[in-house]
Write a protein that holds these residues in place. Structure first.
Motif, short mmCIF file in Angstrom:
data_model
loop_
_atom_site.label_atom_id
_atom_site.label_comp_id
_atom_site.label_asym_id
_atom_site.label_seq_id
_atom_site.Cartn_x
_atom_site.Cartn_y
_atom_site.Cartn_z
N LYS A 19 5.04 -1.52 4.58
CA LYS A 19 4.25 -2.36 3.69
C LYS A 19 3.93 -1.63 2.39
O LYS A 19 4.06 -2.19 1.30
CB LYS A 19 2.96 -2.80 4.38
CG LYS A 19 3.17 -3.85 5.46
CD LYS A 19 1.91 -4.09 6.28
CE LYS A 19 0.78 -4.63 5.46
NZ LYS A 19 -0.40 -4.98 6.31
N SER A 21 -2.41 -5.40 0.99
CA SER A 21 -2.22 -5.38 2.43
C SER A 21 -2.38 -6.77 3.02
O SER A 21 -1.61 -7.20 3.88
CB SER A 21 -3.20 -4.41 3.08
OG SER A 21 -3.03 -4.39 4.48
N THR A 61 3.63 -3.05 10.40
CA THR A 61 3.61 -2.47 9.06
C THR A 61 4.98 -1.96 8.60
O THR A 61 5.16 -1.69 7.42
CB THR A 61 2.62 -1.29 8.99
OG1 THR A 61 3.00 -0.30 9.95
CG2 THR A 61 1.20 -1.77 9.28
#
Length: 311
Positions: free
Chosen positions: A33, A60, A90
């Motif tokens: 990410k 995020s 992630t």
């Protein structure tokens, strides 16, 4: 809608960005990410954003939507998704060893969405847009029941005149008498938006059967084209005689369609077979077709500037 080699715009939605993350992961082996945020240039200096939430928190939260879309795709592909999301959600990893039919097809459809398929469709001497017609015909047969259903490619990937293709289709369906143009004007149609046909005949070969007329579109600019193919109008315009039971429509696309707009698009397009649905029902693709898909995909990837994490 972004096209390679350009990255997505700052206004790109989660569906576009899911493709972008997949391309990054395919190129680098994995993409986190934070790496994706940095690659997109979404990380700003907090000093220039007084009163705003922390950029990392905002980015995020946005990437969470993208990872949720990726997780949905993994489920929708029926086991053929060539990427793996880690337990924390992630990091997306490319399964480089996934050479099964479903994974091969997914990568082809991903590139077939994000390349400019008007000007950049020929690779390894193969027309990538025409491949989708063959894929759609096979998928429609699987969907209707492979052992009893029949299928035929009608679109631009098939040679011959439009009249000859109509004559062949009538003979295969055992419906309609043959070609007859409704108008007196010269016929300049090549496929008139009909790319693939699938049907389930009875042993008596009598008219009155389930028939699907399918249209195919690579790329991402298909949203306004979903009503182009109208089976009843097609039959009236080009066939002598008739098809007793009106065919239903299918719309086959290389893009993973936006689920937020799914129902509305289905009302316009008929049965919507997007990237994940095509992968889900791609069993029984012929070895020759799989080979062409693999060659096109490998050549297209080598010739194209995929997004990179170090840019």
């Amino acid at each position: 809608m972004f096209k390679l080699p350009s990255p997505p715009s700052p206004e790109a939605d989660s569906n576009e960005l899911a493709d972008f993350v997949e391309l990054l992961s395919w190129d680098a082996g994995s993409a986190s990410k934070r790496e994706v945020v940095a690659c997109l240039g979404r990380v700003d200096d907090n000093d220039n954003n007084a009163g705003c939430d922390d950029d990392d928190d905002e980015n995020s939260a946005f990437l969470d939507e993208v990872m949720n879309e990726i997780e949905r795709r993994a489920s929708a592909c029926g086991g053929g998704y060539p990427f793996r999301l880690d337990h924390q959600g992630t990091v997306l990893r490319h399964e480089a060893g996934s050479a099964g039919i479903r994974s091969v097809l997914y990568r082809y459809l991903l590139l077939g969405t994000r390349l400019n398929m008007k000007d950049n469709r020929i690779h390894a001497g193969i027309d990538g847009a025409n491949l989708l017609e063959e894929v759609a015909a096979n998928v429609l047969r699987n969907y209707l029941g492979y052992s009893r259903a029949h299928t035929s490619v009608f679109g631009t990937s098939v040679g011959g005149t439009f009249q000859a293709k109509i004559e062949r289709l009538c003979a295969e369906l055992h419906e309609g008498v043959g070609f007859e143009s409704l108008d007196d004007a010269p016929v300049d149609a090549n496929d008139d938006k009909l790319d693939a046909v699938a049907w389930v005949p009875f042993s008596d070969l009598l008219p009155g059967q389930l028939i699907v007329f399918g249209q195919c579109k690579t790329g991402s600019n298909w949203g306004g084209l979903t009503t182009q193919l109208q089976p009843d109008a097609f039959i009236k315009k080009w066939m002598k005689g008739t098809i007793v039971v009106s065919p239903i429509r299918a719309f086959c696309i290389s893009e993973a369609a936006d689920r937020a707009r799914w129902k509305g698009k289905c009302t316009e397009a008929g049965i919507l077979l997007d990237r994940c649905r095509l992968v889900d029902f791609c069993d029984n693709l012929t070895p020759d077709l799989v080979d062409k898909i693999s060659h096109w995909t490998n050549a297209a990837k080598s010739a194209s500037a995929l997004p990179r994490l170090d840019t």
